[in-house]
Design a protein around this motif. Sequence first.
Motif, PDB file in Angstrom:
ATOM      1  N   ILE A  67      -4.762   7.473  -2.218  1.00  0.00           N
ATOM      2  CA  ILE A  67      -5.416   6.487  -1.350  1.00  0.00           C
ATOM      3  C   ILE A  67      -5.984   5.346  -2.190  1.00  0.00           C
ATOM      4  O   ILE A  67      -5.882   4.165  -1.820  1.00  0.00           O
ATOM      5  CB  ILE A  67      -6.532   7.158  -0.523  1.00  0.00           C
ATOM      6  N   ALA A  68      -6.569   5.678  -3.336  1.00  0.00           N
ATOM      7  CA  ALA A  68      -7.101   4.640  -4.219  1.00  0.00           C
ATOM      8  C   ALA A  68      -5.991   3.722  -4.711  1.00  0.00           C
ATOM      9  O   ALA A  68      -6.163   2.501  -4.772  1.00  0.00           O
ATOM     10  CB  ALA A  68      -7.815   5.295  -5.408  1.00  0.00           C
ATOM     11  N   ALA A  69      -4.833   4.303  -5.066  1.00  0.00           N
ATOM     12  CA  ALA A  69      -3.705   3.490  -5.517  1.00  0.00           C
ATOM     13  C   ALA A  69      -3.205   2.584  -4.389  1.00  0.00           C
ATOM     14  O   ALA A  69      -2.840   1.431  -4.621  1.00  0.00           O
ATOM     15  CB  ALA A  69      -2.578   4.388  -6.007  1.00  0.00           C
ATOM     16  N   ALA A  70      -3.206   3.108  -3.160  1.00  0.00           N
ATOM     17  CA  ALA A  70      -2.786   2.305  -2.012  1.00  0.00           C
ATOM     18  C   ALA A  70      -3.740   1.134  -1.792  1.00  0.00           C
ATOM     19  O   ALA A  70      -3.307   0.003  -1.524  1.00  0.00           O
ATOM     20  CB  ALA A  70      -2.722   3.180  -0.760  1.00  0.00           C
ATOM     21  N   LEU A  71      -5.043   1.386  -1.910  1.00  0.00           N
ATOM     22  CA  LEU A  71      -6.022   0.302  -1.759  1.00  0.00           C
ATOM     23  C   LEU A  71      -5.840  -0.751  -2.847  1.00  0.00           C
ATOM     24  O   LEU A  71      -5.917  -1.957  -2.584  1.00  0.00           O
ATOM     25  CB  LEU A  71      -7.441   0.874  -1.819  1.00  0.00           C
TER      26      LEU A  71
ATOM     27  N   THR B 187      -4.796  -4.934  -2.470  1.00  0.00           N
ATOM     28  CA  THR B 187      -5.372  -6.131  -3.075  1.00  0.00           C
ATOM     29  C   THR B 187      -4.319  -6.912  -3.862  1.00  0.00           C
ATOM     30  O   THR B 187      -4.402  -8.138  -3.951  1.00  0.00           O
ATOM     31  CB  THR B 187      -6.535  -5.771  -4.015  1.00  0.00           C
ATOM     32  N   VAL B 188      -3.327  -6.206  -4.405  1.00  0.00           N
ATOM     33  CA  VAL B 188      -2.245  -6.869  -5.131  1.00  0.00           C
ATOM     34  C   VAL B 188      -1.440  -7.766  -4.193  1.00  0.00           C
ATOM     35  O   VAL B 188      -0.999  -8.854  -4.581  1.00  0.00           O
ATOM     36  CB  VAL B 188      -1.332  -5.825  -5.808  1.00  0.00           C
ATOM     37  N   ALA B 189      -1.242  -7.323  -2.953  1.00  0.00           N
ATOM     38  CA  ALA B 189      -0.523  -8.148  -1.977  1.00  0.00           C
ATOM     39  C   ALA B 189      -1.253  -9.465  -1.742  1.00  0.00           C
ATOM     40  O   ALA B 189      -0.635 -10.543  -1.690  1.00  0.00           O
ATOM     41  CB  ALA B 189      -0.367  -7.384  -0.665  1.00  0.00           C
ATOM     42  N   ILE B 190      -2.579  -9.395  -1.616  1.00  0.00           N
ATOM     43  CA  ILE B 190      -3.369 -10.607  -1.409  1.00  0.00           C
ATOM     44  C   ILE B 190      -3.329 -11.485  -2.657  1.00  0.00           C
ATOM     45  O   ILE B 190      -3.275 -12.717  -2.577  1.00  0.00           O
ATOM     46  CB  ILE B 190      -4.810 -10.237  -1.043  1.00  0.00           C
ATOM     47  N   SER B 191      -3.331 -10.855  -3.831  1.00  0.00           N
ATOM     48  CA  SER B 191      -3.226 -11.614  -5.081  1.00  0.00           C
ATOM     49  C   SER B 191      -1.884 -12.335  -5.168  1.00  0.00           C
ATOM     50  O   SER B 191      -1.798 -13.452  -5.690  1.00  0.00           O
ATOM     51  CB  SER B 191      -3.397 -10.680  -6.278  1.00  0.00           C
ATOM     52  N   GLY B 192      -0.822 -11.690  -4.669  1.00  0.00           N
ATOM     53  CA  GLY B 192       0.489 -12.329  -4.651  1.00  0.00           C
ATOM     54  C   GLY B 192       0.490 -13.579  -3.795  1.00  0.00           C
ATOM     55  O   GLY B 192       1.132 -14.585  -4.135  1.00  0.00           O
ATOM     56  N   LEU B 193      -0.222 -13.531  -2.676  1.00  0.00           N
ATOM     57  CA  LEU B 193      -0.360 -14.719  -1.832  1.00  0.00           C
ATOM     58  C   LEU B 193      -1.103 -15.822  -2.588  1.00  0.00           C
ATOM     59  O   LEU B 193      -0.689 -16.993  -2.562  1.00  0.00           O
ATOM     60  CB  LEU B 193      -1.111 -14.357  -0.548  1.00  0.00           C
ATOM     61  N   ALA B 194      -2.189 -15.451  -3.266  1.00  0.00           N
ATOM     62  CA  ALA B 194      -2.953 -16.447  -4.024  1.00  0.00           C
ATOM     63  C   ALA B 194      -2.107 -17.070  -5.121  1.00  0.00           C
ATOM     64  O   ALA B 194      -2.166 -18.281  -5.358  1.00  0.00           O
ATOM     65  CB  ALA B 194      -4.198 -15.790  -4.620  1.00  0.00           C
ATOM     66  N   LEU B 195      -1.314 -16.253  -5.803  1.00  0.00           N
ATOM     67  CA  LEU B 195      -0.431 -16.763  -6.851  1.00  0.00           C
ATOM     68  C   LEU B 195       0.542 -17.792  -6.288  1.00  0.00           C
ATOM     69  O   LEU B 195       0.760 -18.852  -6.884  1.00  0.00           O
ATOM     70  CB  LEU B 195       0.344 -15.599  -7.478  1.00  0.00           C
ATOM     71  N   GLY B 196       1.120 -17.488  -5.133  1.00  0.00           N
ATOM     72  CA  GLY B 196       2.129 -18.358  -4.553  1.00  0.00           C
ATOM     73  C   GLY B 196       1.589 -19.667  -4.013  1.00  0.00           C
ATOM     74  O   GLY B 196       2.257 -20.700  -4.097  1.00  0.00           O
ATOM     75  N   VAL B 197       0.378 -19.652  -3.467  1.00  0.00           N
ATOM     76  CA  VAL B 197      -0.159 -20.886  -2.886  1.00  0.00           C
ATOM     77  C   VAL B 197      -0.799 -21.770  -3.956  1.00  0.00           C
ATOM     78  O   VAL B 197      -0.945 -22.983  -3.757  1.00  0.00           O
ATOM     79  CB  VAL B 197      -1.175 -20.585  -1.760  1.00  0.00           C
TER      80      VAL B 197
ATOM     81  N   SER C 200     -16.312  -5.530  -0.168  1.00  0.00           N
ATOM     82  CA  SER C 200     -15.839  -4.490   0.753  1.00  0.00           C
ATOM     83  C   SER C 200     -15.501  -3.209   0.007  1.00  0.00           C
ATOM     84  O   SER C 200     -15.832  -2.101   0.465  1.00  0.00           O
ATOM     85  CB  SER C 200     -14.611  -4.995   1.521  1.00  0.00           C
ATOM     86  N   LEU C 201     -14.844  -3.341  -1.143  1.00  0.00           N
ATOM     87  CA  LEU C 201     -14.522  -2.158  -1.939  1.00  0.00           C
ATOM     88  C   LEU C 201     -15.789  -1.478  -2.440  1.00  0.00           C
ATOM     89  O   LEU C 201     -15.878  -0.243  -2.465  1.00  0.00           O
ATOM     90  CB  LEU C 201     -13.629  -2.540  -3.122  1.00  0.00           C
ATOM     91  N   GLN C 202     -16.770  -2.281  -2.839  1.00  0.00           N
ATOM     92  CA  GLN C 202     -18.031  -1.723  -3.313  1.00  0.00           C
ATOM     93  C   GLN C 202     -18.711  -0.931  -2.205  1.00  0.00           C
ATOM     94  O   GLN C 202     -19.188   0.202  -2.427  1.00  0.00           O
ATOM     95  CB  GLN C 202     -18.942  -2.853  -3.791  1.00  0.00           C
ATOM     96  N   LEU C 203     -18.777  -1.495  -1.001  1.00  0.00           N
ATOM     97  CA  LEU C 203     -19.385  -0.799   0.128  1.00  0.00           C
ATOM     98  C   LEU C 203     -18.590   0.441   0.508  1.00  0.00           C
ATOM     99  O   LEU C 203     -19.157   1.496   0.810  1.00  0.00           O
ATOM    100  CB  LEU C 203     -19.492  -1.751   1.330  1.00  0.00           C
TER     101      LEU C 203
ATOM    102  N   MET D 128       0.833  -1.202   0.000  1.00  0.00           N
ATOM    103  CA  MET D 128       0.000   0.000   0.000  1.00  0.00           C
ATOM    104  C   MET D 128       0.867   1.252   0.000  1.00  0.00           C
ATOM    105  O   MET D 128       0.552   2.240  -0.687  1.00  0.00           O
ATOM    106  CB  MET D 128      -0.931  -0.011   1.207  1.00  0.00           C
ATOM    107  N   LEU D 129       1.955   1.218   0.741  1.00  0.00           N
ATOM    108  CA  LEU D 129       2.884   2.346   0.746  1.00  0.00           C
ATOM    109  C   LEU D 129       3.519   2.523  -0.632  1.00  0.00           C
ATOM    110  O   LEU D 129       3.686   3.660  -1.116  1.00  0.00           O
ATOM    111  CB  LEU D 129       3.967   2.123   1.808  1.00  0.00           C
ATOM    112  N   ILE D 130       3.861   1.414  -1.281  1.00  0.00           N
ATOM    113  CA  ILE D 130       4.411   1.477  -2.639  1.00  0.00           C
ATOM    114  C   ILE D 130       3.383   2.079  -3.598  1.00  0.00           C
ATOM    115  O   ILE D 130       3.710   2.914  -4.451  1.00  0.00           O
ATOM    116  CB  ILE D 130       4.838   0.076  -3.108  1.00  0.00           C
ATOM    117  N   GLY D 131       2.128   1.668  -3.463  1.00  0.00           N
ATOM    118  CA  GLY D 131       1.078   2.213  -4.312  1.00  0.00           C
ATOM    119  C   GLY D 131       0.907   3.707  -4.121  1.00  0.00           C
ATOM    120  O   GLY D 131       0.755   4.462  -5.089  1.00  0.00           O
TER     121      GLY D 131
END
Length: 298
Positions: A192-196, A200-210, A155-158, A70-73
């Motif tokens: 803030i939008a880029a950070a959000l 989600t990219v971090a979570i996608s990275g976890l999904a990719l790895g597992v 969550s993003l939609q809400l 998020m900080l990178i974003g």
Amino acid sequence: MTNQIIQAILLGGYYALLACGLSFMFSVMKIINLAHGSLLVLAGYLLWFLAEHYHLSPFVGLLIVTPLMMLIGWALQAFLLEKSARGGELLPILTTFGLAIVIENLLFEHFGANTRSLAPYIGDLSWQSWELFSGVYVGKTSVYILVTAIIILGSLQLFMKKTPLGRQIRATAHDPDTAGIVGINPKKASAIAAALAMGTVAISGLALGVRGVFDAYSGGPQLLFAFEATIIGGVGSLWGTLIGGIILALAQTIGANIHPQGFLLGGHILFIIILLIRLVLAKGGVSHRMKAAFGGAK
């Protein structure tokens, strides 16, 4: 056939999770982030590094990697993307393309060509499954990824509809100049939008790895899947991203049934057909048609 449909839906959840950050960033900042796949792989490597060298479970490591991404974003939007957006619609695309090349080569230089996976660090979860009914099994990780995609998209939609900050981001996306007049800081909202999105990219990275393995140059295929799911579902529609991911996976499944090498081809053909249909149906000149096809025309 039932088993194939179920597996395709689960795969579609993975594609939707990949596409979430890409779709969200485009819908808010109108930027097609070609570095999305490379940033996703970067998150995977960070999780792998924490697991390999500090013996942190990838799920625990996600608590560290998510704020970092998020900080990178935030930094990318504030110091790179916001400035490049002033140069027209093409410059941000070229900028993110160059950023992807830089990230990939840095990862290759540091980690080499060997493939990595997060599966060895999550124990039995990497292979455990549930039996739905006779002969039909679903992997636990695939189900968790689908549920995660639904939770994040919901969550993003809400957030965008119900919170003051979300409404500020939507106002900035619609008309940044008018948003600034009424007291909204467009630069802050976009950052803030880029950070959000990077969260989600971090979570996608976890999904990719597992789910499998990755290397320094795995970002390209992941970007392609995310981009196709986003376009099929309709850019700017978060729930459309989920539907697009599932439709893409179903098309790949149909392609695989037609020909052993038709898995990827089936998805590509569907993507091209949908893109051409939107170009034909869109009104106006070529520029307007392209924007309409990618969801950017108003």
